[in-house]
Design a protein around this motif. Sequence first.
Motif, PDB file in Angstrom:
ATOM      1  N   ILE A  24      19.453  30.908 -51.283  1.00 16.96           N
ATOM      2  CA  ILE A  24      18.157  30.163 -50.415  1.00 16.96           C
ATOM      3  C   ILE A  24      17.640  29.782 -51.738  1.00 16.96           C
ATOM      4  O   ILE A  24      16.664  28.825 -51.594  1.00 16.96           O
ATOM      5  CB  ILE A  24      17.408  32.188 -50.596  1.00 16.96           C
ATOM      6  CG1 ILE A  24      18.003  31.746 -48.754  1.00 16.96           C
ATOM      7  CG2 ILE A  24      16.058  31.380 -50.215  1.00 16.96           C
ATOM      8  CD1 ILE A  24      17.499  30.961 -47.497  1.00 16.96           C
ATOM      9  N   GLY A  28      19.946  32.658 -41.489  1.00 18.21           N
ATOM     10  CA  GLY A  28      21.027  33.134 -42.437  1.00 18.21           C
ATOM     11  C   GLY A  28      21.518  34.621 -42.081  1.00 18.21           C
ATOM     12  O   GLY A  28      23.020  34.338 -41.980  1.00 18.21           O
ATOM     13  N   GLU A  51      17.665  36.777 -44.114  1.00 21.34           N
ATOM     14  CA  GLU A  51      17.452  35.819 -44.652  1.00 21.34           C
ATOM     15  C   GLU A  51      15.754  35.563 -44.844  1.00 21.34           C
ATOM     16  O   GLU A  51      15.282  35.178 -45.532  1.00 21.34           O
ATOM     17  CB  GLU A  51      16.840  34.603 -43.214  1.00 21.34           C
ATOM     18  CG  GLU A  51      16.211  34.943 -41.927  1.00 21.34           C
ATOM     19  CD  GLU A  51      16.455  35.526 -41.556  1.00 21.34           C
ATOM     20  OE1 GLU A  51      16.121  35.750 -39.623  1.00 21.34           O
ATOM     21  OE2 GLU A  51      17.783  35.991 -41.469  1.00 21.34           O
TER      22      GLU A  51
END
Length: 326
Positions: free
Chosen positions: A60, A73, A255
Amino acid sequence: MENKQTKEKILAFYNKYGIIMILAGLLVICSVLSPVFLSKENIVNLLSQIAVVTILTCGITLLIIAGQTDLSGGSIVALTGCICVGTFKQLSEGGMGDWPAGILAVLAAIVIGMLVNFLSGLIITKFRAPAFIVTLAMMQAGRGVCYIYTGGTPIYKIGNIVRLGQGRIRGVLPYSVIIMFLCIIVTWFILKKMRLGRHIYAVGGNQESAVASGISMQWTIIKAYLIHGVFVGIAGTLFMTRINSGQPAEAVGLEFDAITAAIIGGASLSGGIGSVYGSIIGSVIIGVITNILTLKSVQSYYQMIITGVIIVLAVILDIVTKGKKE
């Protein structure tokens, strides 16, 4: 004039050491709140617990520096993890040895992670589509594919591949922690020592200037997504082997934890700013907060609220800090 220079020095000091000071203060507070917090076993458990999020944060961070993001994610972690344990189970039950079956299973997870992220990067760059929308669509599609692959039911009895997520060297250091540190080193090497790292900073900082300098914006962004895909595949493997099953409904919201960690660590959502060490410290901060809340028996519902507040504060901090720099 002197007042302005003083403010600039304070801001520069905060940008360089602020995140470390926050972590140090948090560690002191947690050690006071719980005598178990600084115990050897809890520290090892803490590192093991943050391994998946930290690996995801590595990828990320590359994307955020490049001016991109990824909301898929968690779903792709679930997908790659289920494919990994499902593949291993099928191969091992078919008579293949643990080592070759394990290698093929992990490679399958990484390839799927790369494929999904390649598609995201290609659509974003080819059609100038917002990364937010594209990866949001991938989040939905990835979760759906995961349910289709597993038939909507968990995969149990996954075999010896569980050692990747639960095993320890001499019963002390978890394999997942070692893999986490290797991913951190790779990310640092990419950003600091490779031309790709310089291109990622350039594209995230100013796309027009980067293109004018001869940098391929499209391939730089796609490469960042491909590397992120590798980390997602590894994270999925560790996640499912740690819980000893393939759970298609798990890894929801991972995520956001990774994005929050990167922002807390100094990465800017506008792109061009960030570092791997800052993002990792951000991940540790989130892990420490979750750990102390668990030790104090705070319900998971309240932990979700606290995590949401942290995300908002991290975004505000990013906006305020960037505004002062400008």
